[in-house]
Scaffold this motif. Structure first.
Motif, PDB file in Angstrom:
ATOM      1  N   ASP A  33     -14.363  -2.282  -6.157  1.00 54.48           N
ATOM      2  CA  ASP A  33     -13.851  -3.640  -5.937  1.00 54.48           C
ATOM      3  C   ASP A  33     -13.114  -4.107  -7.188  1.00 54.48           C
ATOM      4  OD1 ASP A  33     -13.333  -6.075  -4.861  1.00 54.48           O
ATOM      5  OD2 ASP A  33     -15.400  -6.788  -4.869  1.00 54.48           O
ATOM      6  N   MET A  34     -11.810  -4.286  -7.045  1.00 52.12           N
ATOM      7  CA  MET A  34     -10.980  -4.656  -8.184  1.00 52.12           C
ATOM      8  C   MET A  34     -10.015  -5.775  -7.804  1.00 52.12           C
ATOM      9  SD  MET A  34     -10.026  -0.871  -9.502  1.00 52.12           S
ATOM     10  CE  MET A  34      -9.651  -1.435 -11.153  1.00 52.12           C
ATOM     11  N   PRO A  35      -9.707  -6.640  -8.773  1.00 56.52           N
ATOM     12  CA  PRO A  35      -8.698  -7.678  -8.494  1.00 56.52           C
ATOM     13  C   PRO A  35      -7.297  -7.083  -8.553  1.00 56.52           C
ATOM     14  CG  PRO A  35      -9.434  -7.836 -10.765  1.00 56.52           C
ATOM     15  CD  PRO A  35     -10.265  -6.751 -10.110  1.00 56.52           C
ATOM     16  N   MET A  36      -6.350  -7.831  -8.035  1.00 56.44           N
ATOM     17  CA  MET A  36      -4.962  -7.390  -8.122  1.00 56.44           C
ATOM     18  C   MET A  36      -4.477  -7.530  -9.567  1.00 56.44           C
ATOM     19  SD  MET A  36      -3.047  -8.856  -4.733  1.00 56.44           S
ATOM     20  CE  MET A  36      -3.619 -10.551  -4.848  1.00 56.44           C
ATOM     21  N   SER A  37      -3.552  -6.679  -9.925  1.00 54.46           N
ATOM     22  CA  SER A  37      -2.881  -6.797 -11.211  1.00 54.46           C
ATOM     23  C   SER A  37      -1.828  -7.901 -11.084  1.00 54.46           C
ATOM     24  CB  SER A  37      -2.195  -5.470 -11.559  1.00 54.46           C
ATOM     25  OG  SER A  37      -1.178  -5.194 -10.600  1.00 54.46           O
ATOM     26  N   GLN A  38      -1.154  -8.218 -12.185  1.00 54.59           N
ATOM     27  CA  GLN A  38      -0.083  -9.221 -12.120  1.00 54.59           C
ATOM     28  C   GLN A  38       1.006  -8.769 -11.139  1.00 54.59           C
ATOM     29  OE1 GLN A  38       0.132 -12.323 -13.206  1.00 54.59           O
ATOM     30  NE2 GLN A  38       2.119 -12.455 -12.193  1.00 54.59           N
ATOM     31  N   ARG A  39       1.386  -7.493 -11.224  1.00 58.84           N
ATOM     32  CA  ARG A  39       2.385  -6.962 -10.290  1.00 58.84           C
ATOM     33  C   ARG A  39       1.876  -7.050  -8.845  1.00 58.84           C
ATOM     34  NH1 ARG A  39       2.881  -1.226 -10.184  1.00 58.84           N
ATOM     35  NH2 ARG A  39       3.087  -1.059  -7.973  1.00 58.84           N
ATOM     36  N   GLY A  40       0.602  -6.762  -8.645  1.00 61.34           N
ATOM     37  CA  GLY A  40       0.002  -6.844  -7.314  1.00 61.34           C
ATOM     38  C   GLY A  40       0.021  -8.252  -6.759  1.00 61.34           C
ATOM     39  N   ARG A  41      -0.239  -9.224  -7.624  1.00 64.58           N
ATOM     40  CA  ARG A  41      -0.192 -10.627  -7.178  1.00 64.58           C
ATOM     41  C   ARG A  41       1.229 -10.987  -6.744  1.00 64.58           C
ATOM     42  NH1 ARG A  41      -3.043 -14.828  -6.114  1.00 64.58           N
ATOM     43  NH2 ARG A  41      -2.276 -16.891  -6.578  1.00 64.58           N
ATOM     44  N   GLU A  42       2.224 -10.522  -7.501  1.00 68.94           N
ATOM     45  CA  GLU A  42       3.620 -10.766  -7.130  1.00 68.94           C
ATOM     46  C   GLU A  42       3.942 -10.107  -5.789  1.00 68.94           C
ATOM     47  OE1 GLU A  42       5.786  -9.321 -10.527  1.00 68.94           O
ATOM     48  OE2 GLU A  42       5.018 -10.935 -11.810  1.00 68.94           O
ATOM     49  N   GLN A  43       3.431  -8.890  -5.579  1.00 62.06           N
ATOM     50  CA  GLN A  43       3.643  -8.203  -4.300  1.00 62.06           C
ATOM     51  C   GLN A  43       3.038  -9.008  -3.153  1.00 62.06           C
ATOM     52  OE1 GLN A  43       1.676  -4.537  -5.266  1.00 62.06           O
ATOM     53  NE2 GLN A  43       3.575  -3.490  -5.840  1.00 62.06           N
ATOM     54  N   ASN A 186       2.567  -3.878   0.955  1.00 58.14           N
ATOM     55  CA  ASN A 186       3.550  -3.766   2.031  1.00 58.14           C
ATOM     56  C   ASN A 186       2.863  -3.935   3.384  1.00 58.14           C
ATOM     57  OD1 ASN A 186       2.425  -1.196   2.734  1.00 58.14           O
ATOM     58  ND2 ASN A 186       3.668  -0.254   1.149  1.00 58.14           N
ATOM     59  N   TRP A 187       3.660  -3.934   4.442  1.00 57.97           N
ATOM     60  CA  TRP A 187       3.099  -4.139   5.777  1.00 57.97           C
ATOM     61  C   TRP A 187       3.867  -3.327   6.804  1.00 57.97           C
ATOM     62  CZ3 TRP A 187       6.077  -6.362   9.692  1.00 57.97           C
ATOM     63  CH2 TRP A 187       7.262  -6.979   9.274  1.00 57.97           C
ATOM     64  N   GLN A 188       3.220  -3.140   7.954  1.00 50.62           N
ATOM     65  CA  GLN A 188       3.876  -2.488   9.081  1.00 50.62           C
ATOM     66  C   GLN A 188       3.352  -3.110  10.371  1.00 50.62           C
ATOM     67  OE1 GLN A 188       1.498   1.346   8.174  1.00 50.62           O
ATOM     68  NE2 GLN A 188       2.418   1.746  10.172  1.00 50.62           N
ATOM     69  N   LEU A 189       4.212  -3.089  11.388  1.00 49.87           N
ATOM     70  CA  LEU A 189       3.863  -3.617  12.701  1.00 49.87           C
ATOM     71  C   LEU A 189       3.457  -2.459  13.600  1.00 49.87           C
ATOM     72  CD1 LEU A 189       3.824  -5.872  14.881  1.00 49.87           C
ATOM     73  CD2 LEU A 189       6.230  -5.345  15.280  1.00 49.87           C
ATOM     74  N   ILE A 190       2.320  -2.618  14.265  1.00 50.64           N
ATOM     75  CA  ILE A 190       1.815  -1.600  15.197  1.00 50.64           C
ATOM     76  C   ILE A 190       1.445  -2.307  16.501  1.00 50.64           C
ATOM     77  CG2 ILE A 190       0.039   0.137  15.627  1.00 50.64           C
ATOM     78  CD1 ILE A 190      -0.285   0.348  12.556  1.00 50.64           C
ATOM     79  N   GLU A 191       1.913  -1.776  17.614  1.00 53.76           N
ATOM     80  CA  GLU A 191       1.492  -2.284  18.925  1.00 53.76           C
ATOM     81  C   GLU A 191       0.257  -1.496  19.323  1.00 53.76           C
ATOM     82  OE1 GLU A 191       3.587  -3.938  21.694  1.00 53.76           O
ATOM     83  OE2 GLU A 191       5.121  -4.672  20.321  1.00 53.76           O
ATOM     84  N   ALA A 192      -0.827  -2.186  19.613  1.00 52.82           N
ATOM     85  CA  ALA A 192      -2.088  -1.510  19.900  1.00 52.82           C
ATOM     86  C   ALA A 192      -2.640  -1.934  21.247  1.00 52.82           C
ATOM     87  CB  ALA A 192      -3.100  -1.829  18.803  1.00 52.82           C
ATOM     88  N   ASP A 193      -3.151  -0.946  21.991  1.00 50.07           N
ATOM     89  CA  ASP A 193      -3.835  -1.233  23.252  1.00 50.07           C
ATOM     90  C   ASP A 193      -5.211  -1.795  22.953  1.00 50.07           C
ATOM     91  OD1 ASP A 193      -1.794  -0.275  24.876  1.00 50.07           O
ATOM     92  OD2 ASP A 193      -2.511   1.782  24.678  1.00 50.07           O
ATOM     93  N   CYS A 194      -5.609  -2.790  23.729  1.00 41.31           N
ATOM     94  CA  CYS A 194      -6.939  -3.407  23.551  1.00 41.31           C
ATOM     95  C   CYS A 194      -7.947  -2.720  24.457  1.00 41.31           C
ATOM     96  CB  CYS A 194      -6.887  -4.879  23.887  1.00 41.31           C
ATOM     97  SG  CYS A 194      -5.740  -5.789  22.851  1.00 41.31           S
TER      98      CYS A 194
END
Length: 194
Positions: A33-43, A186-194
């Motif tokens: 368990d780690m906090p985000m770095s400064q770059r991570g916070r910007e991301q 980053n992120w990605q969109l996935i269509e998922a069956d329920c």
């Protein structure tokens, strides 16, 4: 005459949290368990800006600091409260936690190659196999998908577990763990069956 009922589909926005110092150093973070770095916070701030126009039904996140911080930024200004899901806890790398990926590649080339070529066959000493981690995460994902049928759901999950989840939801082979170890906001969109 038989009636076919279309499967309910949800849109999953799979989000990798902002980077930590271990991500930036090329170290295996896994379930540490780690906090985000400064770059991570910007991301993460950039992610929140990019996704500001998306109407989420719910935001779920891994029970780690970087995922929680990223989820909190995503819900700012929305009437949503992010929820931590234990099943989204990142892979337990056991004795590999904190090791440099490059160190494993140099010192244990056969093991490194085996993980790259057949990730499902390897379990880190004192850790969890990729198959066990994927099964745990998918059980939790099926629960949240049932709650959010035909909705847009945000899942903030760190890599490499996020890449395992994406592979499972897209019915693809497990990814090369060495290439998906670091978070990059980053992120990605996935269509998922329920």
């Amino acid at each position: 005459m038989m009636s076919l009922k279309a499967a309910a589909r949800s849109k999953v926005i799979l989000i990798r949290p902002g980077a930590t110092t271990f991500d930036e150093q090329g170290r295996m973070k896994g379930s540490l368990d780690m906090p985000m770095s400064q770059r991570g916070r910007e991301q993460a701030e950039n992610l929140a800006e990019e996704l500001a126009g998306v109407r989420f039904h719910a935001v779920y996140h891994a029970p780690c600091e970087s995922a929680g911080e990223t989820a909190a930024l995503l819900v700012e200004g929305r009437e949503l409260r992010p929820k931590a899901i234990d099943g989204f806890r990142n892979i337990d790398h056991g004795l590999w936690h904190g090791k440099l990926i490059d160190e494993i590649r140099r010192n244990q080339p056969r093991l490194y190659r085996c993980v790259a070529e057949n990730p499902e066959t390897v379990c880190p000493p004192g850790g969890e196999s990729l198959q066990a981690a994927a099964a745990r995460a998918m059980k939790a994902i099926h629960r949240v998908l049932r709650k959010g049928r035909n909705q847009v759901i945000a899942l903030v999950i760190p890599d490499p577990l996020a890449s395992l989840v994406a592979a499972q939801l897209n019915d693809e082979a497990m990814p090369d763990m060495w290439k998906v170890e670091a978070d990059a906001g980053n992120w990605q969109l996935i269509e998922a069956d329920c």
